[in-house]
Design a protein around this motif. Structure first.
Motif, PDB file in Angstrom:
ATOM      1  N   MET A 259     -12.152   8.593  -6.482  1.00 16.03           N
ATOM      2  CA  MET A 259     -12.042   9.964  -6.257  1.00 16.03           C
ATOM      3  C   MET A 259     -11.315  10.853  -7.422  1.00 16.03           C
ATOM      4  O   MET A 259     -12.120  11.812  -8.167  1.00 16.03           O
ATOM      5  N   LYS A 260     -10.665  10.203  -8.177  1.00 13.07           N
ATOM      6  CA  LYS A 260     -10.069  10.527  -9.565  1.00 13.07           C
ATOM      7  C   LYS A 260     -11.106  10.344 -10.513  1.00 13.07           C
ATOM      8  O   LYS A 260     -11.247  11.397 -11.507  1.00 13.07           O
ATOM      9  N   ALA A 261     -11.931   9.368 -10.462  1.00  9.41           N
ATOM     10  CA  ALA A 261     -12.892   9.295 -11.582  1.00  9.41           C
ATOM     11  C   ALA A 261     -14.076   9.926 -11.512  1.00  9.41           C
ATOM     12  O   ALA A 261     -14.701  10.179 -12.357  1.00  9.41           O
ATOM     13  N   ILE A 262     -14.395  10.760 -10.163  1.00 14.20           N
ATOM     14  CA  ILE A 262     -15.422  11.585  -9.974  1.00 14.20           C
ATOM     15  C   ILE A 262     -14.873  13.098 -10.159  1.00 14.20           C
ATOM     16  O   ILE A 262     -15.359  13.941  -9.684  1.00 14.20           O
ATOM     17  N   GLU A 263     -13.801  13.157 -10.769  1.00 15.96           N
ATOM     18  CA  GLU A 263     -13.075  14.505 -11.175  1.00 15.96           C
ATOM     19  C   GLU A 263     -12.544  15.186  -9.941  1.00 15.96           C
ATOM     20  O   GLU A 263     -12.647  16.405  -9.639  1.00 15.96           O
ATOM     21  N   LEU A 264     -11.941  14.483  -8.951  1.00 17.41           N
ATOM     22  CA  LEU A 264     -11.008  15.275  -7.897  1.00 17.41           C
ATOM     23  C   LEU A 264      -9.494  14.863  -7.969  1.00 17.41           C
ATOM     24  O   LEU A 264      -9.430  13.758  -7.809  1.00 17.41           O
ATOM     25  N   VAL A 265      -8.899  15.809  -8.056  1.00 16.06           N
ATOM     26  CA  VAL A 265      -7.565  15.797  -8.233  1.00 16.06           C
ATOM     27  C   VAL A 265      -6.571  15.616  -6.782  1.00 16.06           C
ATOM     28  O   VAL A 265      -7.166  16.325  -5.826  1.00 16.06           O
ATOM     29  N   ASP A 266      -5.981  14.701  -6.621  1.00 15.25           N
ATOM     30  CA  ASP A 266      -5.477  14.402  -5.206  1.00 15.25           C
ATOM     31  C   ASP A 266      -4.091  15.200  -5.374  1.00 15.25           C
ATOM     32  O   ASP A 266      -3.122  15.456  -5.870  1.00 15.25           O
ATOM     33  N   THR A 267      -4.151  16.302  -4.332  1.00 12.49           N
ATOM     34  CA  THR A 267      -3.201  17.513  -4.211  1.00 12.49           C
ATOM     35  C   THR A 267      -1.908  16.824  -3.553  1.00 12.49           C
ATOM     36  O   THR A 267      -1.038  17.562  -3.909  1.00 12.49           O
ATOM     37  N   SER A 268      -2.068  15.733  -2.863  1.00 17.74           N
ATOM     38  CA  SER A 268      -0.768  15.193  -2.546  1.00 17.74           C
ATOM     39  C   SER A 268       0.290  14.879  -3.461  1.00 17.74           C
ATOM     40  O   SER A 268       1.718  14.801  -3.345  1.00 17.74           O
ATOM     41  N   SER A 269      -0.210  14.610  -4.844  1.00 14.56           N
ATOM     42  CA  SER A 269       0.523  14.213  -5.950  1.00 14.56           C
ATOM     43  C   SER A 269       1.191  15.504  -6.687  1.00 14.56           C
ATOM     44  O   SER A 269       2.143  15.531  -7.381  1.00 14.56           O
ATOM     45  N   ALA A 282      -9.998  19.743  -6.295  1.00 14.00           N
ATOM     46  CA  ALA A 282      -9.011  19.029  -5.663  1.00 14.00           C
ATOM     47  C   ALA A 282      -9.428  18.134  -4.397  1.00 14.00           C
ATOM     48  O   ALA A 282     -10.224  18.685  -3.758  1.00 14.00           O
ATOM     49  N   LEU A 283      -8.707  17.180  -4.146  1.00 11.82           N
ATOM     50  CA  LEU A 283      -9.127  16.281  -2.982  1.00 11.82           C
ATOM     51  C   LEU A 283      -7.943  16.544  -1.901  1.00 11.82           C
ATOM     52  O   LEU A 283      -6.663  16.168  -2.268  1.00 11.82           O
ATOM     53  N   GLY A 284      -8.201  17.089  -0.938  1.00 12.15           N
ATOM     54  CA  GLY A 284      -7.182  17.225   0.139  1.00 12.15           C
ATOM     55  C   GLY A 284      -7.352  15.959   1.388  1.00 12.15           C
ATOM     56  O   GLY A 284      -8.413  16.135   1.954  1.00 12.15           O
ATOM     57  N   VAL A 285      -6.292  15.331   1.539  1.00  8.64           N
ATOM     58  CA  VAL A 285      -6.619  14.171   2.489  1.00  8.64           C
ATOM     59  C   VAL A 285      -5.517  14.111   3.300  1.00  8.64           C
ATOM     60  O   VAL A 285      -4.173  14.359   3.115  1.00  8.64           O
ATOM     61  N   ASN A 286      -5.691  14.064   4.702  1.00  9.95           N
ATOM     62  CA  ASN A 286      -4.694  14.231   5.710  1.00  9.95           C
ATOM     63  C   ASN A 286      -4.278  12.871   6.253  1.00  9.95           C
ATOM     64  O   ASN A 286      -4.748  12.235   7.213  1.00  9.95           O
TER      65      ASN A 286
END
Length: 416
Positions: A259-269, A282-286
């Motif tokens: 997901m980071k490679a397709i330009e989505l930032v992990d918001t949990s970080s 950003a990417l929101g993952v539960n």
């Protein structure tokens, strides 16, 4: 035949020792069965965890607060549809269209003349790959052209569903092909305010459904139709919303790296929490609950597997000790066999066959009892039987090798 006959006689002659050896085999097999079953159940719990605790994700603004009216770039959209970690994608996009009145005669008119002669009508366009994603649009509230239905949104046919009020104003009806002179892409700033970028002119879209008047949009398209239009005009496609389910959740780190490679930032970080860049997402993952449960199971499984070699060594040690005690008092018997002309190897196999028979029968009974009592299944029972038989036999072989080093004269003298 000689060995089998002597095995039966020796077991009967040494009933007490044979019974103790047999009982130890049964008890050790049951103990190992409980241990292996714990490993197997923990492994199954870990494998079943993704189904029991599915993980969903969605694209958000960098601060994590907004998940609508985004500018989800084409590299991200393409990456989501191509990713092996993503399934059940739900995506929408917004656009703006200008289309000619059905009765308009455009012969000899320039673009400027269109607007002055009121030959154009603007319409807000919403695209989705599932009809349920379009707010205010209920399947039962749509009049469909024969042969068409809600399934059009999962395809890429050049079709559309149009507001009944707009059709009335422009003169089009069900089954007509609307002539679009402009298709504009909706793009949004940080606060969700739109701006428009032209995609290109479109010859026609067939009206296959008439919907009741809605507030948010006047035209509904299949998502893949809008993506294809952008490809035809070599215009980058952007989506407005995106959500999906995560496949193979036991490989979350690999998923997040992709997901980071397709330009989505992990918001949990925490990365990008205060970044207000317009075209970043950003990417929101539960996944917090899932990660906690998976971590506990993996730690338990690693601990159980880590001790398995020690358990095997312990079983071999018990096998050696029991076999050693069983044959130690029979050194004179071994010496008599040797003096009677039985070779060292044959004498070894006489005693080995006896121990092997008791080991196999005892471990089989132990495995059968564990399976019958529900401690473990047949597959685990077979594995336990094989593992126990090997480890216990190794211990017995070591004890018998020591017996083979017995001095015959010394053994007979001690007996006297």
């Amino acid at each position: 035949m000689f060995i089998i006959t002597n095995v039966i006689k020796n077991i009967r002659r040494n009933t007490r020792k044979s019974a103790i050896y047999f009982a130890v085999c049964v008890a050790a097999t049951l103990t190992l069965q409980v241990y292996i079953t714990s490993i197997d159940r923990t492994q199954r719990q870990l494998e079943d965890l993704p189904a029991a605790m599915p993980i969903s994700a969605r694209v958000t603004s960098l601060d994590g607060w907004r998940h609508e009216y985004l500018d989800i770039k084409q590299v991200t959209v393409d990456g989501l549809f191509e990713s092996p970690f993503v399934e059940d994608i739900e995506m929408t996009a917004l656009a703006h269209a200008l289309f000619l009145m059905k009765s308009a005669d455009t012969t000899g008119l320039s673009d400027t003349d269109y607007s002055f002669n009121l030959l154009l009508r603007g319409a807000r366009v919403a695209a989705a790959n599932k009809i349920e994603l379009l707010k205010e649009l209920a399947p039962e509230g749509i009049t469909w052209l024969t042969g068409y239905g809600p399934e059009i949104f999962s395809g890429n046919e050049l079709v559309c569903v149009v507001d009944e009020y707009v059709l009335e104003l422009t003169g089009y009806s069900l089954g007509d092909s609307v002539r679009y002179t402009r298709m504009l892409e909706d793009m949004f700033d940080y606060y969700g305010e739109p701006k428009y970028v032209e995609i290109g002119a479109l010859d026609s879209l067939k009206v296959v459904g008439i919907m009741e008047e809605t507030y948010d949009y006047s035209v509904a398209l299949p998502l893949e139709t809008l993506r294809q239009i952008c490809r035809d005009f070599e215009h980058p496609f952007t989506a407005s919303t995106a959500s999906f389910s995560v496949v193979d959740t036991l490989r979350l780190n690999e998923f997040k790296a992709e997901m980071k490679a397709i330009e989505l930032v992990d918001t949990s970080s925490g990365e990008g929490a205060h970044n207000r860049e317009v075209r970043a997402n950003a990417l929101g993952v539960n996944d917090a609950t899932f990660i906690g449960a998976a971590t506990r199971l993996q730690e338990s499984l690693s601990l159980l597997r880590g001790f398995l070699p020690l358990v095997a060594i312990a079983i071999a040690a018990v096998g050696y000790l029991v076999a050693y005690l069983a044959v130690q008092t029979r050194r004179e018997e071994y010496a008599v066999y040797r003096l009677l002309g039985i070779g060292k190897s044959k004498g070894f196999f006489l005693f080995f066959a006896e121990l092997a028979a008791l080991t196999v029968c005892g471990s089989l009974l132990g495995a059968a009892v564990s399976v019958a009592s529900g401690i473990g299944g047949i597959r685990v029972g077979a594995l336990v039987f094989a593992l126990f038989a090997v480890c216990f036999t190794v211990g017995g072989v070591i004890a018998l090798l020591r017996l083979g080093r017995t001095n015959m004269m010394t053994a007979l003298a001690q007996q006297e």
